[in-house]
Design a protein around this motif. Structure first.
Motif, PDB file in Angstrom:
ATOM      1  N   THR A  51       0.822  -1.208   0.000  1.00 28.08           N
ATOM      2  CA  THR A  51       0.000   0.000   0.000  1.00 28.08           C
ATOM      3  C   THR A  51       0.860   1.264   0.000  1.00 28.08           C
ATOM      4  O   THR A  51       0.444   2.295  -0.533  1.00 28.08           O
ATOM      5  N   GLU A  52       2.073   1.188   0.566  1.00 31.18           N
ATOM      6  CA  GLU A  52       2.967   2.338   0.514  1.00 31.18           C
ATOM      7  C   GLU A  52       3.351   2.660  -0.928  1.00 31.18           C
ATOM      8  O   GLU A  52       3.387   3.829  -1.334  1.00 31.18           O
ATOM      9  N   HIS A  53       3.641   1.618  -1.694  1.00 39.79           N
ATOM     10  CA  HIS A  53       3.982   1.844  -3.102  1.00 39.79           C
ATOM     11  C   HIS A  53       2.764   2.348  -3.872  1.00 39.79           C
ATOM     12  O   HIS A  53       2.875   3.290  -4.675  1.00 39.79           O
ATOM     13  N   LEU A  54       1.602   1.755  -3.648  1.00 36.04           N
ATOM     14  CA  LEU A  54       0.406   2.202  -4.356  1.00 36.04           C
ATOM     15  C   LEU A  54       0.095   3.662  -4.047  1.00 36.04           C
ATOM     16  O   LEU A  54      -0.350   4.418  -4.930  1.00 36.04           O
ATOM     17  N   ALA A  55       0.324   4.062  -2.808  1.00 36.23           N
ATOM     18  CA  ALA A  55       0.077   5.460  -2.431  1.00 36.23           C
ATOM     19  C   ALA A  55       0.955   6.402  -3.249  1.00 36.23           C
ATOM     20  O   ALA A  55       0.539   7.524  -3.586  1.00 36.23           O
ATOM     21  N   ALA A  56       2.166   5.975  -3.591  1.00 34.89           N
ATOM     22  CA  ALA A  56       3.057   6.809  -4.397  1.00 34.89           C
ATOM     23  C   ALA A  56       2.480   7.038  -5.797  1.00 34.89           C
ATOM     24  O   ALA A  56       2.648   8.117  -6.383  1.00 34.89           O
ATOM     25  N   TYR A  57       1.780   6.036  -6.341  1.00 30.99           N
ATOM     26  CA  TYR A  57       1.119   6.200  -7.634  1.00 30.99           C
ATOM     27  C   TYR A  57       0.014   7.247  -7.516  1.00 30.99           C
ATOM     28  O   TYR A  57      -0.100   8.147  -8.361  1.00 30.99           O
ATOM     29  N   VAL A  58      -0.785   7.124  -6.476  1.00 27.11           N
ATOM     30  CA  VAL A  58      -1.896   8.055  -6.272  1.00 27.11           C
ATOM     31  C   VAL A  58      -1.391   9.490  -6.124  1.00 27.11           C
ATOM     32  O   VAL A  58      -1.843  10.412  -6.813  1.00 27.11           O
ATOM     33  N   HIS A  59      -0.435   9.681  -5.225  1.00 23.92           N
ATOM     34  CA  HIS A  59       0.039  11.030  -4.938  1.00 23.92           C
ATOM     35  C   HIS A  59       0.759  11.633  -6.139  1.00 23.92           C
ATOM     36  O   HIS A  59       0.610  12.837  -6.424  1.00 23.92           O
ATOM     37  N   GLY A  60       1.534  10.817  -6.843  1.00 22.81           N
ATOM     38  CA  GLY A  60       2.251  11.327  -8.012  1.00 22.81           C
ATOM     39  C   GLY A  60       1.312  11.814  -9.096  1.00 22.81           C
ATOM     40  O   GLY A  60       1.540  12.864  -9.713  1.00 22.81           O
ATOM     41  N   VAL A  61       0.244  11.059  -9.336  1.00 19.64           N
ATOM     42  CA  VAL A  61      -0.725  11.449 -10.365  1.00 19.64           C
ATOM     43  C   VAL A  61      -1.469  12.710  -9.943  1.00 19.64           C
ATOM     44  O   VAL A  61      -1.664  13.639 -10.741  1.00 19.64           O
ATOM     45  N   ARG A  62      -1.891  12.762  -8.704  1.00 19.14           N
ATOM     46  CA  ARG A  62      -2.639  13.931  -8.235  1.00 19.14           C
ATOM     47  C   ARG A  62      -1.786  15.200  -8.234  1.00 19.14           C
ATOM     48  O   ARG A  62      -2.294  16.290  -8.515  1.00 19.14           O
ATOM     49  N   GLU A  63      -0.511  15.048  -7.931  1.00 19.61           N
ATOM     50  CA  GLU A  63       0.367  16.215  -7.959  1.00 19.61           C
ATOM     51  C   GLU A  63       0.449  16.820  -9.354  1.00 19.61           C
ATOM     52  O   GLU A  63       0.734  18.009  -9.509  1.00 19.61           O
ATOM     53  N   ARG A  64       0.172  15.993 -10.362  1.00 21.50           N
ATOM     54  CA  ARG A  64       0.214  16.457 -11.752  1.00 21.50           C
ATOM     55  C   ARG A  64      -1.185  16.692 -12.304  1.00 21.50           C
ATOM     56  O   ARG A  64      -1.365  16.750 -13.517  1.00 21.50           O
ATOM     57  N   GLN A  65      -2.155  16.800 -11.406  1.00 21.09           N
ATOM     58  CA  GLN A  65      -3.547  17.105 -11.761  1.00 21.09           C
ATOM     59  C   GLN A  65      -4.161  16.041 -12.656  1.00 21.09           C
ATOM     60  O   GLN A  65      -4.983  16.336 -13.529  1.00 21.09           O
ATOM     61  N   GLY A  66      -3.741  14.788 -12.436  1.00 27.72           N
ATOM     62  CA  GLY A  66      -4.328  13.669 -13.144  1.00 27.72           C
ATOM     63  C   GLY A  66      -5.315  12.925 -12.268  1.00 27.72           C
ATOM     64  O   GLY A  66      -5.593  13.314 -11.131  1.00 27.72           O
ATOM     65  N   HIS A  67      -5.830  11.828 -12.806  1.00 26.45           N
ATOM     66  CA  HIS A  67      -6.851  11.048 -12.126  1.00 26.45           C
ATOM     67  C   HIS A  67      -6.365   9.611 -11.900  1.00 26.45           C
ATOM     68  O   HIS A  67      -6.290   8.831 -12.860  1.00 26.45           O
ATOM     69  N   PRO A  68      -6.024   9.241 -10.670  1.00 29.65           N
ATOM     70  CA  PRO A  68      -5.617   7.855 -10.399  1.00 29.65           C
ATOM     71  C   PRO A  68      -6.829   6.948 -10.251  1.00 29.65           C
ATOM     72  O   PRO A  68      -7.867   7.360  -9.731  1.00 29.65           O
ATOM     73  N   VAL A  69      -6.691   5.708 -10.721  1.00 30.38           N
ATOM     74  CA  VAL A  69      -7.745   4.697 -10.596  1.00 30.38           C
ATOM     75  C   VAL A  69      -7.089   3.368 -10.235  1.00 30.38           C
ATOM     76  O   VAL A  69      -6.158   2.917 -10.918  1.00 30.38           O
ATOM     77  N   VAL A  70      -7.562   2.743  -9.165  1.00 33.40           N
ATOM     78  CA  VAL A  70      -7.062   1.437  -8.756  1.00 33.40           C
ATOM     79  C   VAL A  70      -7.875   0.350  -9.462  1.00 33.40           C
ATOM     80  O   VAL A  70      -9.111   0.355  -9.415  1.00 33.40           O
ATOM     81  N   VAL A  71      -7.192  -0.561 -10.132  1.00 33.40           N
ATOM     82  CA  VAL A  71      -7.851  -1.716 -10.742  1.00 33.40           C
ATOM     83  C   VAL A  71      -7.386  -2.963  -9.995  1.00 33.40           C
ATOM     84  O   VAL A  71      -6.186  -3.253  -9.947  1.00 33.40           O
ATOM     85  N   LEU A  72      -8.327  -3.675  -9.393  1.00 31.76           N
ATOM     86  CA  LEU A  72      -8.007  -4.926  -8.716  1.00 31.76           C
ATOM     87  C   LEU A  72      -7.899  -6.005  -9.787  1.00 31.76           C
ATOM     88  O   LEU A  72      -8.882  -6.334 -10.455  1.00 31.76           O
ATOM     89  N   GLY A  73      -6.708  -6.557  -9.971  1.00 33.68           N
ATOM     90  CA  GLY A  73      -6.451  -7.486 -11.071  1.00 33.68           C
ATOM     91  C   GLY A  73      -7.237  -8.777 -10.975  1.00 33.68           C
ATOM     92  O   GLY A  73      -7.663  -9.196  -9.895  1.00 33.68           O
TER      93      GLY A  73
END
Length: 268
Positions: free
Chosen positions: A106-128
């Motif tokens: 979850t620490e790594h996934l949070a980095a995806y979320v925060h990185g995208v939001r910092e660039r005004q993008g939209h993060p979406v989690v897909v459960l594989g």
């Protein structure tokens, strides 16, 4: 080989996809195996561009630490989306890719979320999607363990949309049963040649038919939740497809997309 950034076409918004072997597009040499991200454009109009940035055998950790997440963030435009789906490799013992569900994962996934939001993008989690493991009573095994639950918890904490392909896949595999579910995964049919990069009887990776249904579910979920505009969707009820529509990569493009400008860890 150096990494060449994907070029945005005509200013269209983009849906980037980050993940491992279950999402990554394949070349013809991998037929009939396919990743669901290469089938996603079948259900989206030309108003949006799908950019598959997935890496074979990547975990949330190895994808990030190899620099691939940063490559996406460097290329992300405001308003773009990042769909990310990990867990298939995170649960393996390889120390370069392994994560623990409720801590490092979850620490790594949070980095995806925060990185995208910092660039005004939209993060979406897909459960594989789950792997194919069905007992004699028709019950699908939960091979991925706590990773889907941990990803959902992270999404809830961060208020990120979730596409529950995992739960849907369990339902599909149980409805199909032990034999019919082989038709979704890379089990070769009569007359199909065995390619060098494909193992017959593969219960982890889906074939084109499975990739199409996974992509259909992802697109429908995004639309029904209002994550993407309604006019981006198309053909969600379509039933017939030609293999040539799947967007198989040529070998050079495949090698370029699986190469990195920075060293990758073993198994990444």
């Amino acid at each position: 080989m150096t990494y060449a950034p994907e070029q945005q076409q005509a200013g269209r918004p983009r849906i980037h996809v980050a993940g491992g072997s279950d999402t990554a597009g394949r070349p013809y040499g991998h037929l009939p195996m396919a990743g669901w991200a290469q089938a996603l454009p079948l259900f989206l109009t030309d108003a949006v561009e799908v950019v598959d940035r997935s890496q074979l055998r990547a975990s949330s950790k190895s994808f990030r630490e190899s620099g691939r997440l940063q490559q996406i963030l460097d290329d992300l435009a405001p308003g773009d989306y990042l769909l990310f789906s990990f867990g298939q490799q995170d649960n393996k013992p390889d120390p370069e890719g392994h994560t623990d569900p409720f801590s490092t994962y979850t620490e790594h996934l949070a980095a995806y979320v925060h990185g995208v939001r910092e660039r005004q993008g939209h993060p979406v989690v897909v459960l594989g999607h789950e792997r194919r493991r069905i007992d004699r009573h028709g019950n699908a095994g939960r091979v991925l363990g706590d990773y889907p639950l941990a990803a959902r918890q992270l999404a809830d904490d961060e208020h990120v949309p979730v596409v529950d392909l995992y739960g849907q896949s369990l339902q599909w595999w149980e409805e199909l049963g032990p034999e019919a579910s082989k038709g979704v995964f890379t089990h070769l049919r009569r007359g199909e040649p065995l390619q060098q990069e494909v193992s017959d009887g593969d219960n982890v990776h889906v074939r084109a038919e499975g990739a199409i249904e996974c992509a259909r579910f992802v697109a429908r979920s995004l639309l029904e939740q209002g994550v993407i505009p309604a006019h981006w969707g198309r053909g969600l009820d379509r039933t017939r497809f030609d293999y040539d529509e799947m967007g198989w990569l040529d070998e050079e493009t495949f090698r370029r997309r699986t190469a990195s400008r920075v060293p990758t860890f073993p198994g990444a």
